[in-house]
Design a protein around this motif. Structure first.
Motif, PDB file in Angstrom:
ATOM      1  N   TYR A   1      -0.283  13.657  25.092  1.00 36.94           N
ATOM      2  CA  TYR A   1       0.100  14.931  24.488  1.00 36.94           C
ATOM      3  C   TYR A   1      -1.073  15.908  24.575  1.00 36.94           C
ATOM      4  N   PHE A   2      -1.312  16.398  25.801  1.00 39.91           N
ATOM      5  CA  PHE A   2      -2.505  17.175  26.117  1.00 39.91           C
ATOM      6  C   PHE A   2      -2.348  18.682  25.886  1.00 39.91           C
ATOM      7  N   ALA A   3      -1.147  19.166  25.635  1.00 42.20           N
ATOM      8  CA  ALA A   3      -0.932  20.614  25.566  1.00 42.20           C
ATOM      9  C   ALA A   3      -1.609  21.219  24.350  1.00 42.20           C
ATOM     10  N   PRO A   4      -2.212  22.408  24.489  1.00 44.36           N
ATOM     11  CA  PRO A   4      -2.850  23.057  23.339  1.00 44.36           C
ATOM     12  C   PRO A   4      -1.869  23.453  22.252  1.00 44.36           C
ATOM     13  N   SER A   5      -0.576  23.498  22.564  1.00 43.85           N
ATOM     14  CA  SER A   5       0.448  23.829  21.565  1.00 43.85           C
ATOM     15  C   SER A   5       1.156  22.586  21.039  1.00 43.85           C
ATOM     16  N   GLY A   6       0.583  21.402  21.293  1.00 41.34           N
ATOM     17  CA  GLY A   6       1.188  20.180  20.775  1.00 41.34           C
ATOM     18  C   GLY A   6       2.389  19.735  21.592  1.00 41.34           C
ATOM     19  N   GLU A   7       3.388  19.188  20.928  1.00 42.37           N
ATOM     20  CA  GLU A   7       4.577  18.673  21.616  1.00 42.37           C
ATOM     21  C   GLU A   7       5.838  19.330  21.074  1.00 42.37           C
ATOM     22  N   ARG A   8       6.852  19.427  21.946  1.00 34.53           N
ATOM     23  CA  ARG A   8       8.117  20.062  21.560  1.00 34.53           C
ATOM     24  C   ARG A   8       9.326  19.163  21.779  1.00 34.53           C
ATOM     25  N   ALA A   9       9.171  18.014  22.438  1.00 33.96           N
ATOM     26  CA  ALA A   9      10.313  17.140  22.685  1.00 33.96           C
ATOM     27  C   ALA A   9       9.805  15.725  22.956  1.00 33.96           C
ATOM     28  N   PRO A  10      10.513  14.722  22.394  1.00 31.60           N
ATOM     29  CA  PRO A  10      11.770  14.786  21.635  1.00 31.60           C
ATOM     30  C   PRO A  10      11.561  14.998  20.139  1.00 31.60           C
ATOM     31  N   PHE A  11      10.473  15.650  19.786  1.00 28.24           N
ATOM     32  CA  PHE A  11      10.140  16.025  18.413  1.00 28.24           C
ATOM     33  C   PHE A  11       9.216  17.237  18.532  1.00 28.24           C
ATOM     34  N   VAL A  12       8.998  17.914  17.434  1.00 37.53           N
ATOM     35  CA  VAL A  12       8.103  19.070  17.452  1.00 37.53           C
ATOM     36  C   VAL A  12       6.915  18.781  16.539  1.00 37.53           C
ATOM     37  N   GLU A  13       5.730  18.734  17.117  1.00 38.80           N
ATOM     38  CA  GLU A  13       4.473  18.546  16.387  1.00 38.80           C
ATOM     39  C   GLU A  13       3.424  19.478  16.992  1.00 38.80           C
ATOM     40  N   PRO A  14       3.300  20.706  16.483  1.00 38.08           N
ATOM     41  CA  PRO A  14       2.372  21.660  17.098  1.00 38.08           C
ATOM     42  C   PRO A  14       0.924  21.203  17.105  1.00 38.08           C
ATOM     43  N   ARG A  15       0.527  20.311  16.184  1.00 38.44           N
ATOM     44  CA  ARG A  15      -0.871  19.901  16.093  1.00 38.44           C
ATOM     45  C   ARG A  15      -1.159  18.552  16.758  1.00 38.44           C
ATOM     46  N   LEU A  16      -0.160  17.950  17.371  1.00 43.08           N
ATOM     47  CA  LEU A  16      -0.374  16.659  18.026  1.00 43.08           C
ATOM     48  C   LEU A  16      -1.267  16.830  19.259  1.00 43.08           C
ATOM     49  N   ARG A  17      -2.187  15.893  19.454  1.00 42.03           N
ATOM     50  CA  ARG A  17      -3.077  15.925  20.600  1.00 42.03           C
ATOM     51  C   ARG A  17      -3.112  14.561  21.271  1.00 42.03           C
ATOM     52  N   ALA A  18      -3.592  14.528  22.513  1.00 43.49           N
ATOM     53  CA  ALA A  18      -3.658  13.293  23.291  1.00 43.49           C
ATOM     54  C   ALA A  18      -4.648  12.315  22.665  1.00 43.49           C
ATOM     55  N   GLU A  19      -4.408  11.026  22.898  1.00 42.60           N
ATOM     56  CA  GLU A  19      -5.317   9.984  22.435  1.00 42.60           C
ATOM     57  C   GLU A  19      -5.487   8.941  23.534  1.00 42.60           C
ATOM     58  N   LEU A  20      -6.720   8.505  23.749  1.00 42.26           N
ATOM     59  CA  LEU A  20      -7.041   7.402  24.652  1.00 42.26           C
ATOM     60  C   LEU A  20      -7.609   6.274  23.798  1.00 42.26           C
ATOM     61  N   THR A  21      -7.046   5.085  23.911  1.00 38.85           N
ATOM     62  CA  THR A  21      -7.523   3.937  23.153  1.00 38.85           C
ATOM     63  C   THR A  21      -7.711   2.749  24.085  1.00 38.85           C
ATOM     64  N   GLY A  22      -8.457   1.762  23.596  1.00 34.80           N
ATOM     65  CA  GLY A  22      -8.686   0.550  24.371  1.00 34.80           C
ATOM     66  C   GLY A  22      -9.688   0.706  25.491  1.00 34.80           C
ATOM     67  N   VAL A  23     -10.472   1.787  25.464  1.00 34.42           N
ATOM     68  CA  VAL A  23     -11.434   2.057  26.529  1.00 34.42           C
ATOM     69  C   VAL A  23     -12.771   1.383  26.203  1.00 34.42           C
ATOM     70  N   SER A  24     -13.354   0.732  27.195  1.00 33.15           N
ATOM     71  CA  SER A  24     -14.669   0.116  27.035  1.00 33.15           C
ATOM     72  C   SER A  24     -15.511   0.393  28.272  1.00 33.15           C
ATOM     73  N   LEU A  25     -16.737  -0.107  28.278  1.00 32.01           N
ATOM     74  CA  LEU A  25     -17.592   0.066  29.447  1.00 32.01           C
ATOM     75  C   LEU A  25     -17.040  -0.634  30.673  1.00 32.01           C
ATOM     76  N   GLU A  26     -16.122  -1.580  30.455  1.00 32.37           N
ATOM     77  CA  GLU A  26     -15.525  -2.298  31.577  1.00 32.37           C
ATOM     78  C   GLU A  26     -14.304  -1.560  32.146  1.00 32.37           C
ATOM     79  N   SER A  27     -13.835  -0.537  31.455  1.00 28.65           N
ATOM     80  CA  SER A  27     -12.657   0.197  31.925  1.00 28.65           C
ATOM     81  C   SER A  27     -12.991   0.941  33.219  1.00 28.65           C
ATOM     82  N   THR A  28     -12.024   0.981  34.109  1.00 29.88           N
ATOM     83  CA  THR A  28     -12.218   1.610  35.412  1.00 29.88           C
ATOM     84  C   THR A  28     -11.422   2.905  35.511  1.00 29.88           C
TER      85      THR A  28
END
Length: 474
Positions: free
Chosen positions: A328-355
């Motif tokens: 959810y990278f858009a500066p205006s959040g998300e609009r479908a299939p729900f509306v969350e203007p403040r939602l932002r992207a998240e990356l998880t599970g990343v370590s030094l071994e991630s490629t």
């Protein structure tokens, strides 16, 4: 030849087809986006110049008379013009986030839900309602100077033909059109505080408006039709017209569309019902904010070239070695299939071994999960077609088939332009074989084992998304 014009967010294209639907030639020009502080704007003169440029190049490259032209383009946003069709200010894009506080307020006070129950349109910051209300508060002089608040393709039609300002039922669907009467709902205009600006809403042509070109880009006298906008045009170009069948557009915007004859205004307000050229037929649309734009950001950030994506997807296992992306990278959040203007992207599970491959695959998987969420919410029960720039990656199409757990009818080429021609032909009574024009170029089947694993991954995605939405509201 038959010419389809598709005025996209980042690229303007014109395609020529013969009477059987064979694509003869394509011309394209990039156009700019100005992003600053949540504002996303475009230069209308640059866009119109690009339209004329691609049409000049196309008609020079294909030495055949133009039988007719169909016009489509990006939807939403606010494109303010004077009486001559000239810009009053830069166009506010559908990606614009400046009105998010208004949407937040309307979510809290019930206005958002009331508008959805009346029109089937779930407002988001970049749609005309919030943008016009913001401009009325912050830039009233711009609205005072404007003759009409149009959509992208309407501005181009106005300039190419000299016809008065007009729009069609597909563009007008968000957020002011009553999908049952196919006319503006003045109560919605009132709810958004825009009654005194009602005159800026362009007359709705039903069916789409037609006119003759004035000689810029297209030969003088060329018959041209204005609409529908790009999402329903792609549905036409992909042959998605039977209830239950769907289309996934893997482009800058990740758009999911399902054809329906049922108008259900209950449930969580999200997406919109797009009115089509057939009364009683709609497209249940879930246009998520970011599709290939999310992958482009990851590629740019990691230094991966587009031509490396297929190789990285082939080298990295499903599940991306534990890396997960909520796309959810858009500066205006998300609009479908729900509306969350403040939602932002998240990356998880990343370590030094991630490629780099892990990050690319996780992003593609996250986009796939978002698409599955949209399609399920829209009511997909039949066949699924897919089009857009993402189809150029065979590995991504295989991944999408696995994540979605269903076959994909891949429709390549300029699908929006193709749909615009089919709409124009219908409007002018020109007999084209729509089935032949919309044949898929390939069918991608899912792998049963990977599809089962991705079903589990999808449930995990929904759980992470619920937590992220809760944080966005905190």
């Amino acid at each position: 030849m038959y010419v389809g014009i598709d005025v996209g967010t980042s690229m303007v294209k014109a395609a020529a087809f013969d009477a059987t639907g064979r694509q003869l030639a394509v011309e394209s020009r990039p156009v700019g986006l100005s992003l600053h502080g949540g504002f996303v704007e475009q230069d209308m003169e640059e866009i119109y110049g690009a339209v004329v440029g691609v049409l000049d190049a196309l008609t020079s490259a294909v030495a055949e008379p133009v039988e007719l032209a169909g016009l489509t383009g990006q939807g939403d946003g606010v494109w303010l013009v004077d009486g001559e069709g000239r810009p009053v200010r830069p166009a506010a894009s559908w990606m614009d986030g400046r009105a998010h506080e208004l949407v937040d307020r309307w979510l809290a006070d019930g206005t958002f839900e009331t508008v959805f129950r009346r029109t089937g349109s779930a407002m988001f910051p970049g749609c005309p309602g919030p943008l016009l209300a913001w401009l009325d508060s912050r830039e009233p002089q711009a609205l005072d100077a404007a003759k009409a608040a149009l959509y992208c393709k309407d501005v181009v039609f106005h300039r190419l033909t000299g016809a008065g300002p007009t729009t069609d039922v597909s563009d007008a669907s968000m957020p002011f059109l009553d999908p049952r009467t196919r006319t503006y709902d003045n109560r919605v205009v009132e709810l958004l505080g825009l009654t005194h600006r009602r005159g800026l809403l362009a007359p709705v042509s039903d069916p789409v408006a037609t006119a003759e070109a004035r000689g810029e880009g297209l030969p003088s006298g060329t018959r041209i039709a204005n609409g529908p906008y790009d999402l329903p045009a792609c549905a036409l170009g992909a042959g998605v017209t039977s209830p239950g069948d769907g289309l996934l557009i893997v482009g800058t915007c990740l758009a999911s569309l399902v054809a329906t004859t049922e108008l259900d205004l209950t449930g969580e307000p999200a997406g919109l019902y797009i009115s089509t050229d057939r009364p009683g037929h709609w497209l249940r649309a879930m246009p998520a904010m970011v599709g290939t734009a999310a992958l482009d950001w990851v590629l740019s950030t990691t230094g991966v070239r587009h031509d490396e994506v297929d190789g990285l997807l082939a080298e990295t296992p499903p599940g991306a070695n534990g890396v997960r992306v909520l796309p959810y990278f858009a500066p205006s959040g998300e609009r479908a299939p729900f509306v969350e203007p403040r939602l932002r992207a998240e990356l998880t599970g990343v370590s030094l071994e991630s490629t780099r491959g892990d990050l690319v695959r996780a992003t593609c998987e996250g986009i796939g999960y978002a698409a599955r969420h949209c399609l399920e919410t829209a009511g997909l029960t039949g066949e699924l077609a897919v089009c857009g720039g993402g189809t150029r990656s065979p590995a991504w199409m295989r991944l999408l088939a696995d994540v979605l757990g269903r076959p994909l009818r891949v429709v390549e080429g300029e699908v929006g332009a193709r749909g615009a021609v089919l709409a124009a032909a219908e409007r002018y009574g020109v007999g084209l074989d729509a089935k032949a024009w919309t044949e898929p170029t390939a069918v991608v089947e899912p792998d049963p084992g990977r599809a089962a694993a991705y079903t589990r991954g999808y449930e995990e995605h929904l759980a992470r998304l619920a937590q992220a939405r809760a944080r966005a509201r905190a």
